[in-house]
Motif scaffolding. Structure first.
Motif, PDB file in Angstrom:
ATOM      1  N   SER A   8     -49.836  20.369  65.999  1.00  0.00           N
ATOM      2  CA  SER A   8     -50.002  18.963  66.055  1.00  0.00           C
ATOM      3  C   SER A   8     -49.146  17.965  65.032  1.00  0.00           C
ATOM      4  O   SER A   8     -49.257  18.094  63.870  1.00  0.00           O
ATOM      5  CB  SER A   8     -51.690  18.513  65.586  1.00  0.00           C
ATOM      6  OG  SER A   8     -51.856  16.968  66.262  1.00  0.00           O
ATOM      7  N   PRO A  37     -53.539  14.938  64.020  1.00  0.00           N
ATOM      8  CA  PRO A  37     -54.950  15.492  64.433  1.00  0.00           C
ATOM      9  C   PRO A  37     -55.060  16.514  65.334  1.00  0.00           C
ATOM     10  O   PRO A  37     -54.136  16.415  66.309  1.00  0.00           O
ATOM     11  CB  PRO A  37     -55.994  14.010  64.803  1.00  0.00           C
ATOM     12  CG  PRO A  37     -54.584  13.234  65.305  1.00  0.00           C
ATOM     13  CD  PRO A  37     -53.490  13.442  64.650  1.00  0.00           C
ATOM     14  N   VAL A  38     -55.924  17.409  65.136  1.00  0.00           N
ATOM     15  CA  VAL A  38     -56.045  18.630  66.194  1.00  0.00           C
ATOM     16  C   VAL A  38     -56.400  18.040  67.633  1.00  0.00           C
ATOM     17  O   VAL A  38     -55.932  18.489  68.581  1.00  0.00           O
ATOM     18  CB  VAL A  38     -57.337  19.371  65.712  1.00  0.00           C
ATOM     19  CG1 VAL A  38     -57.569  20.265  66.824  1.00  0.00           C
ATOM     20  CG2 VAL A  38     -57.038  19.851  64.262  1.00  0.00           C
ATOM     21  N   GLU A  39     -57.293  16.982  67.346  1.00  0.00           N
ATOM     22  CA  GLU A  39     -57.498  16.161  69.017  1.00  0.00           C
ATOM     23  C   GLU A  39     -56.344  15.606  69.786  1.00  0.00           C
ATOM     24  O   GLU A  39     -56.424  15.464  70.921  1.00  0.00           O
ATOM     25  CB  GLU A  39     -58.643  14.987  68.813  1.00  0.00           C
ATOM     26  CG  GLU A  39     -59.987  15.505  68.248  1.00  0.00           C
ATOM     27  CD  GLU A  39     -59.701  15.789  66.506  1.00  0.00           C
ATOM     28  OE1 GLU A  39     -58.659  15.308  66.154  1.00  0.00           O
ATOM     29  OE2 GLU A  39     -60.441  16.380  66.136  1.00  0.00           O
ATOM     30  N   ALA A  40     -55.232  15.590  68.948  1.00  0.00           N
ATOM     31  CA  ALA A  40     -54.000  14.897  69.894  1.00  0.00           C
ATOM     32  C   ALA A  40     -53.472  16.109  70.665  1.00  0.00           C
ATOM     33  O   ALA A  40     -52.460  15.689  71.440  1.00  0.00           O
ATOM     34  CB  ALA A  40     -53.248  14.421  68.800  1.00  0.00           C
ATOM     35  N   GLU A  91     -56.102  20.609  74.860  1.00  0.00           N
ATOM     36  CA  GLU A  91     -57.039  21.156  74.612  1.00  0.00           C
ATOM     37  C   GLU A  91     -56.909  22.777  74.544  1.00  0.00           C
ATOM     38  O   GLU A  91     -57.404  23.409  73.429  1.00  0.00           O
ATOM     39  CB  GLU A  91     -58.234  21.097  75.654  1.00  0.00           C
ATOM     40  CG  GLU A  91     -59.677  21.654  75.463  1.00  0.00           C
ATOM     41  CD  GLU A  91     -60.645  21.276  76.684  1.00  0.00           C
ATOM     42  OE1 GLU A  91     -61.800  21.814  76.486  1.00  0.00           O
ATOM     43  OE2 GLU A  91     -60.460  20.393  77.441  1.00  0.00           O
ATOM     44  N   GLN A 108     -55.978  23.602  70.684  1.00  0.00           N
ATOM     45  CA  GLN A 108     -56.854  23.102  69.691  1.00  0.00           C
ATOM     46  C   GLN A 108     -57.571  24.282  68.900  1.00  0.00           C
ATOM     47  O   GLN A 108     -57.783  24.112  67.760  1.00  0.00           O
ATOM     48  CB  GLN A 108     -57.954  21.979  70.233  1.00  0.00           C
ATOM     49  CG  GLN A 108     -57.215  20.663  70.711  1.00  0.00           C
ATOM     50  CD  GLN A 108     -58.496  19.574  71.270  1.00  0.00           C
ATOM     51  OE1 GLN A 108     -59.422  19.893  71.041  1.00  0.00           O
ATOM     52  NE2 GLN A 108     -58.016  18.620  71.981  1.00  0.00           N
ATOM     53  N   GLU A 109     -58.192  25.202  69.575  1.00  0.00           N
ATOM     54  CA  GLU A 109     -58.955  26.238  68.864  1.00  0.00           C
ATOM     55  C   GLU A 109     -57.886  27.086  68.101  1.00  0.00           C
ATOM     56  O   GLU A 109     -58.445  28.029  67.309  1.00  0.00           O
ATOM     57  CB  GLU A 109     -59.776  27.058  69.720  1.00  0.00           C
ATOM     58  CG  GLU A 109     -58.948  27.719  70.831  1.00  0.00           C
ATOM     59  CD  GLU A 109     -59.782  28.728  71.640  1.00  0.00           C
ATOM     60  OE1 GLU A 109     -59.170  29.597  72.266  1.00  0.00           O
ATOM     61  OE2 GLU A 109     -60.844  28.043  72.001  1.00  0.00           O
ATOM     62  N   GLU A 165     -55.676  25.867  66.319  1.00  0.00           N
ATOM     63  CA  GLU A 165     -54.782  25.071  65.193  1.00  0.00           C
ATOM     64  C   GLU A 165     -55.545  25.127  63.836  1.00  0.00           C
ATOM     65  O   GLU A 165     -56.348  24.378  63.338  1.00  0.00           O
ATOM     66  CB  GLU A 165     -55.034  23.425  65.589  1.00  0.00           C
ATOM     67  CG  GLU A 165     -54.412  22.565  64.695  1.00  0.00           C
ATOM     68  CD  GLU A 165     -52.700  22.508  65.061  1.00  0.00           C
ATOM     69  OE1 GLU A 165     -52.194  21.467  64.702  1.00  0.00           O
ATOM     70  OE2 GLU A 165     -52.082  23.713  65.618  1.00  0.00           O
TER      71      GLU A 165
END
Length: 200
Positions: free
Chosen positions: A31, A167-170, A173, A176-177, A179
């Motif tokens: 990210s 941010p991870v949320e960027a 999906e 994300q796990e 990261e």
């Protein structure tokens, strides 16, 4: 001494032996923010790479850097789609290549090994500067060579995304796990004494 590690690093990485924390805190997030990397900070990374060791001090590594929108678009054209999903936000991309010839004109046996050392130095200095890096092997090497006009006596190795962490949320999906800092094999699986397979 391995002290004062960020929580995400401490929960995923514990060294078998005491080392400088920089070796644990350097990892490869996906990210990125679009924040500009100033030229003086960027050049410090390549200054660090400059001082890597190499066989006969040939220093075979070279870096092709993309920073403008046009330059980045060229790089995006040969990067694998799965990597483009996250690396397109990175403000800097750099392709690591190495000169394959030794001083006598024969093929250098260590050019790739030496380029890897230079990338390692760059990655550590990026971490020291508060940046993140992520090296990718997932790209079309032939297309990169053609697009960037790389001579035949240079070998392409990896594209490095360089920038500031987002941010991870960027991330999409599915990334994300992943990261988080990855662990490593224990030292006793890597080290032989005297002959292959003979552990310490």
């Amino acid at each position: 001494m391995t002290t004062s590690l960020p929580a995400e690093v401490e929960s995923n990485r514990q060294p078998d032996h005491e080392i400088n924390p920089q070796f644990l805190t350097r990892w490869s997030p996906r990210s990125f923010t679009k924040q500009e990397v100033t030229e003086d900070v960027l050049l410090s990374l390549f200054e660090a790479a400059r001082w890597a060791p190499s066989g006969s001090n040939i220093q075979p590594w070279r870096f092709i850097v993309a920073r403008t929108e046009e330059q980045l678009a060229k790089f995006h054209s040969f990067i694998a789609p799965a990597n483009r999903e996250w690396c397109e936000k990175a403000p800097v991309l750099a392709l690591v290549i190495s000169y394959t010839k030794a001083s006598n004109g024969n093929t250098s046996p260590s050019h790739a090994f030496d380029a890897g050392a230079a990338w390692g130095y760059l990655a550590l200095e990026a971490n020291n500067q508060g940046l993140i890096t992520h090296a990718m092997g997932g790209f079309d090497h032939n297309q990169a060579r053609e697009t960037l006009q790389i001579p035949e006596d240079y070998q392409t190795h990896a594209v490095i995304a360089i920038g500031y962490r987002g941010p991870v949320e960027a991330l999409p999906e599915r990334f994300q796990e992943r990261e988080a800092p990855s662990n490593r094999r224990p030292v006793n699986e890597l080290l032989f004494e005297g002959t292959f397979g003979q552990t310490l």
